[in-house]
Design an enzyme around this catalytic site. Structure first.
Site, mmCIF file in Angstrom:
data_model
loop_
_atom_site.group_PDB
_atom_site.id
_atom_site.type_symbol
_atom_site.label_atom_id
_atom_site.label_comp_id
_atom_site.label_asym_id
_atom_site.label_seq_id
_atom_site.Cartn_x
_atom_site.Cartn_y
_atom_site.Cartn_z
ATOM 1 N N LYS A 66 0.854 -1.294 -0.051
ATOM 2 C CA LYS A 66 -0.028 0.041 -0.115
ATOM 3 C C LYS A 66 0.870 1.283 -0.062
ATOM 4 O O LYS A 66 1.588 1.659 1.118
ATOM 5 C CB LYS A 66 -0.789 -0.053 1.372
ATOM 6 C CG LYS A 66 -1.496 1.227 1.323
ATOM 7 C CD LYS A 66 -2.482 1.795 0.587
ATOM 8 C CE LYS A 66 -3.311 3.106 0.803
ATOM 9 N NZ LYS A 66 -2.194 4.244 0.831
ATOM 10 N N GLY B 80 4.323 3.181 11.163
ATOM 11 C CA GLY B 80 3.579 4.581 11.310
ATOM 12 C C GLY B 80 3.347 4.846 12.837
ATOM 13 O O GLY B 80 3.781 4.506 13.811
ATOM 14 N N SER B 81 2.203 5.343 12.770
ATOM 15 C CA SER B 81 1.448 5.832 14.013
ATOM 16 C C SER B 81 0.934 4.579 14.899
ATOM 17 O O SER B 81 0.722 3.897 14.553
ATOM 18 C CB SER B 81 0.594 6.993 13.882
ATOM 19 O OG SER B 81 -0.623 6.362 13.142
ATOM 20 N N ARG B 82 0.652 5.055 16.153
ATOM 21 C CA ARG B 82 0.057 4.215 17.005
ATOM 22 C C ARG B 82 -1.371 3.871 16.625
ATOM 23 O O ARG B 82 -1.790 2.755 16.500
ATOM 24 C CB ARG B 82 0.304 4.365 18.504
ATOM 25 C CG ARG B 82 -0.322 3.275 19.401
ATOM 26 C CD ARG B 82 -0.456 3.782 20.856
ATOM 27 N NE ARG B 82 0.730 4.367 21.489
ATOM 28 C CZ ARG B 82 0.864 4.614 22.718
ATOM 29 N NH1 ARG B 82 -0.127 4.081 23.695
ATOM 30 N NH2 ARG B 82 1.877 5.037 23.258
ATOM 31 N N GLY C 234 -2.816 4.303 13.519
ATOM 32 C CA GLY C 234 -2.836 3.617 12.633
ATOM 33 C C GLY C 234 -2.456 2.103 12.764
ATOM 34 O O GLY C 234 -3.061 1.170 11.920
ATOM 35 N N GLY C 235 -1.374 2.124 13.149
ATOM 36 C CA GLY C 235 -0.945 0.396 13.613
ATOM 37 C C GLY C 235 -2.089 -0.192 14.447
ATOM 38 O O GLY C 235 -2.336 -1.575 14.194
ATOM 39 N N GLU D 214 5.292 -1.306 13.738
ATOM 40 C CA GLU D 214 6.357 -0.582 14.541
ATOM 41 C C GLU D 214 5.584 0.871 14.524
ATOM 42 O O GLU D 214 5.122 1.507 13.637
ATOM 43 C CB GLU D 214 7.610 -0.496 13.612
ATOM 44 C CG GLU D 214 8.464 0.523 14.576
ATOM 45 C CD GLU D 214 9.739 0.987 13.793
ATOM 46 O OE1 GLU D 214 9.920 2.582 13.495
ATOM 47 O OE2 GLU D 214 10.289 0.315 12.794
ATOM 48 N N CYS E 81 12.233 6.898 14.048
ATOM 49 C CA CYS E 81 11.552 6.349 15.067
ATOM 50 C C CYS E 81 12.254 6.235 16.221
ATOM 51 O O CYS E 81 11.833 5.757 17.300
ATOM 52 C CB CYS E 81 10.942 5.063 14.569
ATOM 53 S SG CYS E 81 12.275 4.211 13.345
#
Length: 534
Positions: A188, A245-247, A249-250, A269, A306
């Site tokens: 994606k 990515g972000s928390r 989104g994850g 991550e 990160c």
């Protein structure tokens, strides 16, 4: 841009350029606000199924490739990325605002890890071959012949990262390790750097074609993140997910994957503030140089790493004061760098504003805004351990050039602070010989909170090798047993299968008696070097 690299603005599904029916989006130069051509057509969910179906069709042949063809495939991808020439780096610069030197290095890391995984494939230990030979005379019960290997999970969905348009995106570590495991991959694309993704995606698709592999081995899809991302993760053909990515989104992907009829692993991550612990002995040599180096680590790549140090613990007292003064001087002299997107810059500002408003937190120093758009002034704040322990908001990640210095009085305070922390990717100790006793007290506590501990360095910059761990307890990652960097990352996309009393002619090549692939094998609990038979 060379004629063969003119961007189409379309997804690549099983080697074919596909025009999306779900609207359009375009990259934006974050330094200038300029909209970049072309517009990218976005897939709808019905079109996405063509990519997942092709990946499922490709799995049988791709998962059983011989080692040499498999390794050459990854090397060919690396060659194709290099052959893209300056156009790849130039487009990435325009889409991300990152400097040429950083992106040139990132391209080298991308091709280097592809070639590293090619060597892993040739060496073969990732297959995890174990053989327990039959013991027909054993009493009171005979033992059957049992052989084990690791097999690929199936098609993998990979989500490109905003902050690493090459090394953690289309042909990045998740894609490289999944392909090395024998899993077809659907990426994606990140909508913030669509052109970079397309150039890289072509490099992979061309390698698939040139090696005569099933075209479904790789697809690159563009679409609205929430819609296409959820559809991809919940498609029955997908068997694992890689995400950086972000928390928020994850965790959305984790919940979607867990809610499937067949739950699948998500290797996400997400969030880390990477504490740094400075001991008294480290400040005796050159507190000023250490303070400057800290600011350099905080501000590199505009803090959009990160592993950027979001917390630093410095002792109270005269040496700690000299260190804090050096930090203030260094950050005051620093100018903001262009952030990846307007939205990321806005989120950084929200985070800094929230941190500045917390009780007991003071601004230590701030730099100046950069000359471009979306280049806010770096900011360093300060507080003490008691304030940190009393306020969970001080553990919030601020993605960008901001950090918090926490003054401490004793090692016991450090232990308490670490015990109160969430999981992290890294922890760093700055120490001298005289600090070893204090470090011994802290290390066992850190092991429970982080994935990588380093001494007298800085967490930014992750070596790609065999021993590296880029992971950690939640929320640093969604699965602390894995790494997303280094050769061990391949294990995320494999599972063990045992074969009991299977005739040799029916066994997979990796398990056959004559060991035709010359693999190292654990035979009856003892390592048998490559070339032996069992």
């Amino acid at each position: 841009m060379p004629a063969d690299q003119i961007l189409t603005g379309h997804s690549i599904i099983a080697g074919q350029s596909v025009t999306g029916r779900g609207g359009t989006a375009a990259g934006v130069n974050p330094a200038t606000g300029e909209t970049l051509e072309p517009q990218y057509s976005l897939l709808d969910t019905a079109q996405l199924t063509a990519a997942t179906a092709a990946a499922e069709e490709a799995f049988a042949s791709f998962s059983t490739l011989d080692p040499e063809t498999h390794a050459v495939f990854l090397e060919r991808i690396a060659d194709n990325i290099e052959a893209a020439g300056p156009a790849l780096v130039e487009r990435a610069m325009a889409e991300t605002g990152l400097p040429e030197a950083r992106l040139t290095g990132e391209r080298g890391r991308t091709t280097g890890q592809l070639r590293l995984f090619a060597s892993v494939i040739r060496q073969g230990d990732f297959r995890g071959v174990r053989v327990d030979p039959a013991l027909p005379e054993r009493t009171p019960m005979p033992r059957a012949d049992i052989r084990q290997r690791k097999v690929p999970l199936g098609p993998v969905a990979v989500f490109g990262a905003s902050n690493f348009p090459l090394a953690f995106s289309t042909a990045g570590g998740d894609t490289a390790s999944a392909l090395a495991a024998g899993c077809p991959v659907i990426v994606k694309a990140h909508n913030a750097h669509p052109g970079t993704g397309e150039i890289t995606g072509r490099a992979i698709a061309d390698a698939v074609r040139d090696l005569g592999l099933h075209p479904g081995v790789f697809s690159l899809v563009y679409g609205p993140g929430a819609v296409i991302g959820q559809a991809l993760v919940t498609d029955p053909a997908i068997k694992a997910v890689g995400f950086t990515g972000s928390r928020s989104g994850g965790m959305a992907l984790v919940h979607a994957a867990a809610g499937r009829r067949e739950p699948i692993p998500v290797y996400a991550e997400m969030s880390s503030i990477n504490p740094v612990f400075v001991f008294e002995g480290a400040l005796e040599n050159d507190a000023e140089a250490l303070g400057s180096a800290y600011v350099t680590s905080v501000t590199g790549s505009s803090g959009q790493l990160c592993t950027a140090p979001g917390l630093l613990f410095a002792p109270t007292g005269e040496a700690g004061d000299r260190f804090a003064a050096a930090v203030g001087q260094a950050v005051t002299a620093a100018a903001g760098q262009t952030m990846l997107t307007k939205g990321i810059a806005a989120s950084w500002q929200d985070g800094v504003t929230a941190l500045a408003g917390q009780p007991g937190v003071e601004l230590l120093a701030a730099g100046s805004a950069g000359d471009t758009q979306n280049a806010p002034a770096p900011s360093i704040f300060s507080t003490d351990v008691a304030t940190f322990l009393a306020n969970e908001a001080l553990q919030a990640e601020i993605f960008g050039a901001a950090s918090l210095v926490i003054r401490y009085n004793s090692v016991s305070e450090l232990v308490g602070a670490v015990q109160a922390m969430e999981g992290q990717l890294t922890a760093t100790l700055h120490l001298a010989d005289a600090d070893y006793s204090a470090a011994r007290t802290l290390l066992p506590v850190l092991e429970r909170r982080v994935g990588r501990i380093l001494v007298n360095g800085w967490p930014t910059g992750v070596e790609v090798g065999h021993a590296m761990v880029h992971g950690g307890p939640f929320p640093a990652t969604s699965d602390s047993r894995t790494t997303s960097v280094g050769t061990l990352a391949i294990d995320r996309f494999l599972r063990p299968v045992a074969y009991q009393n299977i005739p040799d002619a029916l066994l997979p090549t990796a398990l056959q008696q004559e060991n035709p692939w010359k693999l190292n094998r654990l035979v009856d609990g003892t390592m048998e070097p490559a070339g032996g038979n069992a």
